[in-house]
Design a protein around this motif. Structure first.
Motif, PDB file in Angstrom:
ATOM      1  N   SER A  41       8.373  25.899-100.583  1.00 62.22           N
ATOM      2  CA  SER A  41       8.864  25.737 -99.199  1.00 62.22           C
ATOM      3  C   SER A  41       7.733  25.922 -98.208  1.00 62.22           C
ATOM      4  CB  SER A  41       9.976  26.752 -98.902  1.00 62.22           C
ATOM      5  OG  SER A  41      11.078  26.522 -99.741  1.00 62.22           O
ATOM      6  N   GLU A  83      15.439  24.011 -96.771  1.00 61.97           N
ATOM      7  CA  GLU A  83      16.245  24.681 -97.775  1.00 61.97           C
ATOM      8  C   GLU A  83      17.483  25.269 -97.091  1.00 61.97           C
ATOM      9  OE1 GLU A  83      13.498  27.286 -99.731  1.00 61.97           O
ATOM     10  OE2 GLU A  83      15.070  28.224-100.916  1.00 61.97           O
ATOM     11  N   ASP A 159      13.831  19.880 -99.330  1.00 63.32           N
ATOM     12  CA  ASP A 159      13.663  21.191 -99.977  1.00 63.32           C
ATOM     13  C   ASP A 159      14.932  21.587-100.726  1.00 63.32           C
ATOM     14  OD1 ASP A 159      12.770  23.658-100.799  1.00 63.32           O
ATOM     15  OD2 ASP A 159      12.051  24.284 -98.817  1.00 63.32           O
ATOM     16  N   GLU A 160      14.883  21.460-102.029  1.00 57.80           N
ATOM     17  CA  GLU A 160      15.971  21.826-102.937  1.00 57.80           C
ATOM     18  C   GLU A 160      17.335  21.269-102.523  1.00 57.80           C
ATOM     19  OE1 GLU A 160      15.792  25.409-104.984  1.00 57.80           O
ATOM     20  OE2 GLU A 160      13.770  25.915-104.332  1.00 57.80           O
TER      21      GLU A 160
HETATM   22 MG   LIG Z   1      11.841  27.505-101.273  1.00 58.86          MG
END
Ligand SMILES: [Mg+2]
Ligand SMILES: Nc1ncnc2c1ncn2[C@@H]1O[C@H](COP(=O)(O)OP(=O)(O)OP(=O)(O)O)[C@@H](O)[C@H]1O
Length: 235
Positions: A41, A83, A159-160
């Motif tokens: 991140s 995220e 992000d994810e």
């Molecule tokens: Mg992360």
């Protein structure tokens, strides 16, 4: 398209990225895999201007962006889906999408973008007027991605996106990432779901405690024993 050269990034005295270099070519899906706390991140935040590298360069289309404000970087064509989604809970789906276009002045273009986003995510169209805080986790992820697309990015940082989603929905999100890429957007995808990420990516980088420890074609990395044992559950 993007070239990161030997960057060091700190949170106060804590060094989170240590001499990281990587590059992304136009049209690619590149994935960044690594365990919790590896610095994934942090790397995305550095590209999108939320963090500044203490040393090193971030070059985007040949231009140094390491010192630029986040807003200026969005304007240059980089959008970041953070995220945990971060949609504005008390605003409707449509209002969240409109916010994604806040730097654009071309009303007609924005309308077109909205249409494309609703085509990509029909679920969002059904929930156009619904307050975003009442959406399911999967729908919020779709909204966060749709909002980023409203800026018409050339490079999308994810992000994810699959975090916390049921397997069927994960599959759907990954299909949509491929569709976004086929439509011309370059993608940098951070994932802990290394299997799925490698299956759609051209290339991958593996991050461990702030350093890139491995990189290569996704197919090569998928076949490597090191990756299998550390990230693919030994299969
Ligand atoms: Mg992360
Ligand atoms: N705001 C912050 N202040 C201090 N340290 C931080 C901060 N954010 C992250 N870190 C530290 O920097 C390192 C990298 O964090 P980062 O969030 O980039 O990891 P990550 O790879 O995204 O992990 P995860 O998979 O858990 O999301 C970690 O050691 C983390 O504790």
């Amino acid at each position: 398209m993007l070239k990161i050269q030997d960057i060091n990034v700190y949170y106060g005295n804590i060094q989170a990225l240590k001499g990281v270099s990587m590059e992304i070519n136009q049209g690619e899906i590149v994935t960044l895999i690594g365990a919790n706390g590896a610095g994934k991140s942090t790397l995305l935040k550095t590209i999108s201007g939320l963090l500044k590298p203490k040393q090193g360069e971030v070059l985007y289309e040949g231009q140094s962006i390491g010192g630029k404000a986040a807003q200026a970087i969005v304007k240059l064509g980089i959008s970041h889906v953070p995220e945990g989604r971060r949609v504005f809970a008390n605003m409707s789906v449509e209002e969240n999408l409109q916010l994604g276009a806040f730097l654009r002045k071309d009303k007609e273009g924005i309308k077109q973008e909205m249409k494309k986003v609703y085509e990509l995510f029909p679920r969002l169209l059904e929930r156009q007027k619904q307050l975003s805080g009442t959406l399911s986790g999967g729908e919020q992820q779709m909204l966060a991605m749709g909002r980023a697309l409203m800026a018409k990015p050339k490079l999308l940082l994810l992000d994810e996106p699959s975090m916390g989603l049921a397997p069927l929905l994960v599959k759907q999100i990954f299909n949509i990432i491929e569709e976004i890429n086929k439509a011309g957007t370059t993608v940098l995808l951070v994932e802990q779901n290394a299997n799925m990420a490698l299956s759609i990516a051209n290339r991958a980088y593996v991050v461990e405690t702030g350093r890139i420890v491995l990189s290569g074609n996704a197919s090569e990395l998928t076949a490597s024993d090191e990756i299998k044992n550390a990230y693919l559950g030994g299969h």
